[in-house]
Scaffold this active site. Structure first.
Site, PDB file in Angstrom:
ATOM      1  N   ARG A   1      -0.783  -3.059  -0.872  1.00 56.17           N
ATOM      2  CA  ARG A   1      -1.435  -2.551  -2.090  1.00 56.17           C
ATOM      3  C   ARG A   1      -1.771  -3.738  -2.875  1.00 56.17           C
ATOM      4  O   ARG A   1      -2.972  -3.739  -3.460  1.00 56.17           O
ATOM      5  CB  ARG A   1      -0.708  -1.860  -2.875  1.00 56.17           C
ATOM      6  CG  ARG A   1      -0.175  -0.318  -2.567  1.00 56.17           C
ATOM      7  CD  ARG A   1       0.745   0.348  -3.304  1.00 56.17           C
ATOM      8  NE  ARG A   1       0.124   0.878  -4.613  1.00 56.17           N
ATOM      9  CZ  ARG A   1       0.893   1.368  -5.765  1.00 56.17           C
ATOM     10  NH1 ARG A   1       2.178   1.499  -5.534  1.00 56.17           N
ATOM     11  NH2 ARG A   1       0.468   1.699  -6.829  1.00 56.17           N
TER      12      ARG A   1
ATOM     13  N   CYS B   1       4.461  -4.026 -11.183  1.00 55.63           N
ATOM     14  CA  CYS B   1       4.348  -3.348  -9.869  1.00 55.63           C
ATOM     15  C   CYS B   1       3.235  -2.086  -9.938  1.00 55.63           C
ATOM     16  O   CYS B   1       2.156  -2.383 -10.516  1.00 55.63           O
ATOM     17  CB  CYS B   1       5.588  -2.645  -9.600  1.00 55.63           C
ATOM     18  SG  CYS B   1       6.366  -1.915 -10.897  1.00 55.63           S
TER      19      CYS B   1
END
Length: 309
Positions: free
Chosen positions: A202, A260
């Protein structure tokens, strides 16, 4: 060694109020199953919060009812540890202090009572409750090291059904842990170390399962949350965690921030940094907020800033 000099910050900041536990590094952040079992049998047991949650699994409360630590109260991460999602606020905006206080009173939290939070995922969702309560002024909050698995492994009792707590009287106030907005995160990426706690793919922008754009904040360093844990789902030792963060460029002399996807697993990274004796600020909106703003630049690949790596 300079990262160790940052530990005094933790005693006054992240670890504040719990030095009576001796504070050999991680003791103010974590509690082992055996120690917790003893405390639950004592005259002043901690309040237990079950924070079972996982992206794509809406059945946390069902898992809780099927088996939880004795006396634990279920906490709904989406509705009690976050405000309603939306746009540039991200997928899990921080709740207002008033809303968090109502929730905490509903869990039975009284002034001065210690809290232990746990999940069944290495603490990666429970850390959100740890961070929020510490941010809101609750001094003594710890994460069950090894999560539900460690409790089961030790052979301790599991309860089914639901705990209905007597309402508590805790009063919360904001701002006891450092917090970043998007501009602040960009500044830390330039002037300090901004850690991206998501999975490496990611970070590199190869896959983006939930947020509007793929990639990472320019200048951020990939530091997957899962690497804070060993094979049993327990936190690495303070020394190993310190070595991990030093290798990522954290030397104790400059600001450290963490983000995050939506501000959940970043709290786990902040807990791991605290175990290592390093204070860090949370970018609560995280990638979900940053990537929702078309004016914010995005980097991809493995390079920290250029996007060409």
């Amino acid at each position: 060694g300079s990262a160790i000099s940052a530990r005094h910050v933790v005693n006054g900041g992240i670890g504040g109020g719990s030095q009576r536990r001796g504070d050999p590094s991680g003791s103010v952040v974590l509690v082992g199953a055996e120690r917790l079992h003893d405390e639950l049998l004592s005259a002043t047991p901690p309040l237990l919060l079950d924070v079972r949650w996982a992206l794509g699994d809406p059945h946390g409360c069902d898992h809780y009812r099927a088996g939880h630590l004795p006396g634990a109260v279920y906490v709904d991460l989406d509705t009690e540890l976050a405000a309603a999602p939306g746009g540039r606020a991200g997928r899990h905006p921080l709740p207002s202090v008033a809303a968090l206080e109502r929730s905490a009173q509903g869990w039975g939290l009284t002034a001065g009572r210690p809290v232990v939070v746990y999940d069944d995922n290495g603490g990666q969702s429970a850390a959100r409750a740890w961070w929020l309560l510490r941010w809101a002024g609750v001094d003594d909050v710890r994460i069950l090291d090894g999560a539900l698995g460690a409790w089961r492994e030790a052979g301790f009792e599991i309860e089914t059904g639901e705990t209905v707590p007597v309402p508590g009287d805790v009063v919360l106030t904001a701002g006891h842990l450092p917090l970043l907005d998007a501009d602040g995160a960009a500044r830390v990426a330039r002037a300090g170390v901004l850690l991206d706690a998501r999975a490496p793919e990611r970070y590199r922008g190869e896959v983006e399962p939930v947020d509007p754009r793929a990639g990472h904040i320019p200048g951020a360093v990939s530091a997957a949350t899962g690497d804070n844990l060993d094979g049993t789902g327990r936190f690495l030792s303070p020394d190993r965690l310190r070595a991990r963060f030093v290798a990522l460029g954290v030397d104790g002399s400059e600001p450290v921030g963490v983000y995050c996807g939506s501000g959940v697993t970043a709290a786990h990274q902040i807990a791991a940094l605290a175990v290592a004796g390093i204070e860090a600020a949370l970018f609560a909106g995280s990638w979900s907020a940053w990537s929702s703003d078309p004016d914010r630049p995005v980097a991809t690949g493995t390079g920290t800033g250029t996007g060409s790596g």
